[in-house]
Design a protein around this motif. Structure first.
Motif, mmCIF file in Angstrom:
data_model
loop_
_atom_site.group_PDB
_atom_site.id
_atom_site.type_symbol
_atom_site.label_atom_id
_atom_site.label_comp_id
_atom_site.label_asym_id
_atom_site.label_seq_id
_atom_site.Cartn_x
_atom_site.Cartn_y
_atom_site.Cartn_z
ATOM 1 N N ASP A 87 0.820 -1.223 0.000
ATOM 2 C CA ASP A 87 0.000 0.000 0.000
ATOM 3 C C ASP A 87 0.850 1.267 0.000
ATOM 4 O O ASP A 87 0.504 2.258 -0.647
ATOM 5 C CB ASP A 87 -0.930 -0.001 1.221
ATOM 6 C CG ASP A 87 -2.010 -1.077 1.126
ATOM 7 O OD1 ASP A 87 -2.294 -1.515 -0.009
ATOM 8 O OD2 ASP A 87 -2.545 -1.476 2.176
ATOM 9 N N GLY A 88 1.955 1.229 0.745
ATOM 10 C CA GLY A 88 2.819 2.410 0.809
ATOM 11 C C GLY A 88 3.393 2.773 -0.539
ATOM 12 O O GLY A 88 3.377 3.936 -0.941
ATOM 13 N N SER A 89 3.892 1.778 -1.260
ATOM 14 C CA SER A 89 4.477 2.033 -2.580
ATOM 15 C C SER A 89 3.405 2.421 -3.589
ATOM 16 O O SER A 89 3.648 3.240 -4.474
ATOM 17 C CB SER A 89 5.261 0.809 -3.071
ATOM 18 O OG SER A 89 4.463 -0.357 -3.052
ATOM 19 N N LYS A 90 2.200 1.867 -3.443
ATOM 20 C CA LYS A 90 1.104 2.243 -4.343
ATOM 21 C C LYS A 90 0.761 3.724 -4.179
ATOM 22 O O LYS A 90 0.557 4.452 -5.159
ATOM 23 C CB LYS A 90 -0.135 1.393 -4.062
ATOM 24 C CG LYS A 90 -0.041 -0.042 -4.564
ATOM 25 C CD LYS A 90 -1.265 -0.839 -4.173
ATOM 26 C CE LYS A 90 -1.123 -2.309 -4.581
ATOM 27 N NZ LYS A 90 -2.256 -3.129 -4.086
ATOM 28 N N ALA A 137 13.418 13.466 -4.951
ATOM 29 C CA ALA A 137 13.330 13.000 -3.568
ATOM 30 C C ALA A 137 12.210 11.972 -3.402
ATOM 31 O O ALA A 137 12.388 10.941 -2.745
ATOM 32 C CB ALA A 137 13.095 14.189 -2.636
ATOM 33 N N LEU A 138 11.055 12.236 -4.006
ATOM 34 C CA LEU A 138 9.922 11.310 -3.911
ATOM 35 C C LEU A 138 10.239 9.984 -4.597
ATOM 36 O O LEU A 138 9.920 8.909 -4.070
ATOM 37 C CB LEU A 138 8.677 11.943 -4.533
ATOM 38 C CG LEU A 138 7.396 11.093 -4.533
ATOM 39 C CD1 LEU A 138 7.012 10.679 -3.125
ATOM 40 C CD2 LEU A 138 6.256 11.851 -5.209
ATOM 41 N N SER A 139 10.871 10.049 -5.760
ATOM 42 C CA SER A 139 11.213 8.813 -6.465
ATOM 43 C C SER A 139 12.247 8.007 -5.690
ATOM 44 O O SER A 139 12.225 6.771 -5.706
ATOM 45 C CB SER A 139 11.723 9.123 -7.878
ATOM 46 O OG SER A 139 12.865 9.941 -7.842
ATOM 47 N N SER A 140 13.123 8.690 -4.973
ATOM 48 C CA SER A 140 14.100 8.006 -4.122
ATOM 49 C C SER A 140 13.404 7.290 -2.960
ATOM 50 O O SER A 140 13.753 6.159 -2.602
ATOM 51 C CB SER A 140 15.122 9.020 -3.576
ATOM 52 O OG SER A 140 16.073 8.379 -2.756
ATOM 53 N N GLU A 141 12.392 7.950 -2.392
ATOM 54 C CA GLU A 141 11.614 7.334 -1.311
ATOM 55 C C GLU A 141 10.858 6.107 -1.810
ATOM 56 O O GLU A 141 10.783 5.078 -1.128
ATOM 57 C CB GLU A 141 10.630 8.350 -0.728
ATOM 58 C CG GLU A 141 11.279 9.472 0.077
ATOM 59 C CD GLU A 141 10.253 10.509 0.519
ATOM 60 O OE1 GLU A 141 9.063 10.170 0.607
ATOM 61 O OE2 GLU A 141 10.657 11.663 0.774
ATOM 62 N N LEU A 142 10.305 6.209 -3.016
ATOM 63 C CA LEU A 142 9.581 5.081 -3.603
ATOM 64 C C LEU A 142 10.535 3.924 -3.874
ATOM 65 O O LEU A 142 10.196 2.752 -3.654
ATOM 66 C CB LEU A 142 8.880 5.510 -4.891
ATOM 67 C CG LEU A 142 8.154 4.407 -5.691
ATOM 68 C CD1 LEU A 142 7.130 3.679 -4.822
ATOM 69 C CD2 LEU A 142 7.478 5.000 -6.933
ATOM 70 N N TYR A 143 11.724 4.231 -4.326
ATOM 71 C CA TYR A 143 12.753 3.222 -4.605
ATOM 72 C C TYR A 143 13.054 2.425 -3.324
ATOM 73 O O TYR A 143 13.155 1.199 -3.356
ATOM 74 C CB TYR A 143 14.000 3.934 -5.115
ATOM 75 C CG TYR A 143 15.086 3.056 -5.703
ATOM 76 C CD1 TYR A 143 15.049 2.659 -7.041
ATOM 77 C CD2 TYR A 143 16.176 2.661 -4.937
ATOM 78 C CE1 TYR A 143 16.055 1.886 -7.594
ATOM 79 C CE2 TYR A 143 17.189 1.885 -5.480
ATOM 80 C CZ TYR A 143 17.126 1.502 -6.804
ATOM 81 O OH TYR A 143 18.137 0.731 -7.347
ATOM 82 N N ALA A 144 13.173 3.145 -2.216
ATOM 83 C CA ALA A 144 13.440 2.487 -0.930
ATOM 84 C C ALA A 144 12.215 1.713 -0.445
ATOM 85 O O ALA A 144 12.336 0.607 0.104
ATOM 86 C CB ALA A 144 13.850 3.530 0.114
ATOM 87 N N LYS A 145 11.028 2.274 -0.654
ATOM 88 C CA LYS A 145 9.788 1.637 -0.185
ATOM 89 C C LYS A 145 9.535 0.314 -0.917
ATOM 90 O O LYS A 145 9.090 -0.666 -0.299
ATOM 91 C CB LYS A 145 8.613 2.592 -0.380
ATOM 92 C CG LYS A 145 7.259 2.046 0.073
ATOM 93 C CD LYS A 145 7.224 1.703 1.557
ATOM 94 C CE LYS A 145 7.209 2.938 2.421
ATOM 95 N NZ LYS A 145 7.027 2.593 3.866
#
Length: 274
Positions: A87-90, A137-145
């Motif tokens: 759900d977080g990555s979605k 920054a958001l895409s980096s967070e998604l990459y980690a998530k």
């Protein structure tokens, strides 16, 4: 063995194998999503550098075409980000789509202004740079998530080479932004932090040296990294002395080639699960 016992045995084997097959398929999807997201980040970052080049080269149409290509690549990679592991990555993927749409709208407006007026105002360009930093920054967070939710961690050497590509792109964008200063004002760092371009250059050189010295490198990877190093040395001095003799065209051309080389090395690392 009776037919009935054989049927039961086959059923048990299939029941055992199906989850394994599903897990393997999910792992492949997650790994592919991480690669596509990395490529999206490169394309989005490059589009900003393309705009700076378009600005500094007085509306040269080759850079207008490069902007379109970078935007198209980013959109295509986003479209390929399909099944998120949780759900977080979605939720983050949905946010990323909104951010990318907003960024591309601002980029299009500025490109149009440059084409019709021959210049751009400072504030909208600064806003575009900020939007790009937020997108990265958001895409980096998604990459980690994605890695957190899937348990699919990018192998260390693969990750190092990907980070090196992003760093080279950030340096190229930073350099181009200095050449495209609007109204004599420097736009700001593409890295989104307080590091100077000198710091970024030193960081890249150090990390490239570390990659080259890895005992895990194959002969083919060593040859590729040697070629990358040769190109890097060609522009390193210009990057360090950006105030003395600005050569944005040369830096842009060579950085693209270096990134292509690094992405090739990264693919080799990934194939070897390194």
């Amino acid at each position: 063995m009776s037919s009935r016992l054989l049927a039961i045995s086959l059923s048990l084997v299939l029941t055992t194998l199906l989850p394994l097959g599903a897990h393997a398929a999910n792992s492949a999807t997650d790994s592919d999503n991480l690669l596509k997201l990395h490529q999206l980040r490169l394309a989005a970052q490059k589009s900003l550098g393309d705009f700076y080049m378009y600005n500094s080269m007085d509306g040269d149409q080759r850079y207008a075409r490069q902007i379109e290509e970078s935007v198209h690549d980013a959109d295509a990679r986003l479209a390929e980000l399909t099944e998120m592991p949780g759900d977080g990555s979605k939720a983050m993927r949905a946010q990323l789509e909104q951010q990318l749409t907003a960024y591309e709208s601002e980029l299009k407006n500025l490109t149009t202004a440059m084409k019709t007026q021959g210049f751009t105002e400072l504030q909208p360009v600064a806003d575009l740079a900020t939007r790009n930093q937020q997108l990265m920054a958001l895409s980096s967070e998604l990459y980690a998530k994605i890695q957190q939710e899937s348990g699919q961690v990018v192998p260390p050497m693969t990750q190092q080479s990907r980070e090196q590509s992003l760093l080279m792109q950030a340096i190229a964008v930073d350099y181009a932004s200095r050449s495209a200063s609007v109204g004599g004002t420097f736009i700001g760092s593409a890295a989104g932090d307080e590091k100077t371009i000198e710091d970024l250059v030193s960081q890249f050189a150090g990390q490239l040296n570390t990659l080259e010295k890895s005992p895990q490198n194959t002969a083919q990877i060593r040859d590729s990294l040697n070629g990358i190093n040769t190109k890097w040395r060609y522009i390193e001095k210009s990057l360090k002395n950006y105030n003395e003799n600005s050569v944005p065209f040369v830096v842009s051309k060579y950085s693209d080639s270096i990134i292509d080389g690094l992405e090739g090395v990264s693919a080799q690392y990934l194939a070897a699960k390194l």
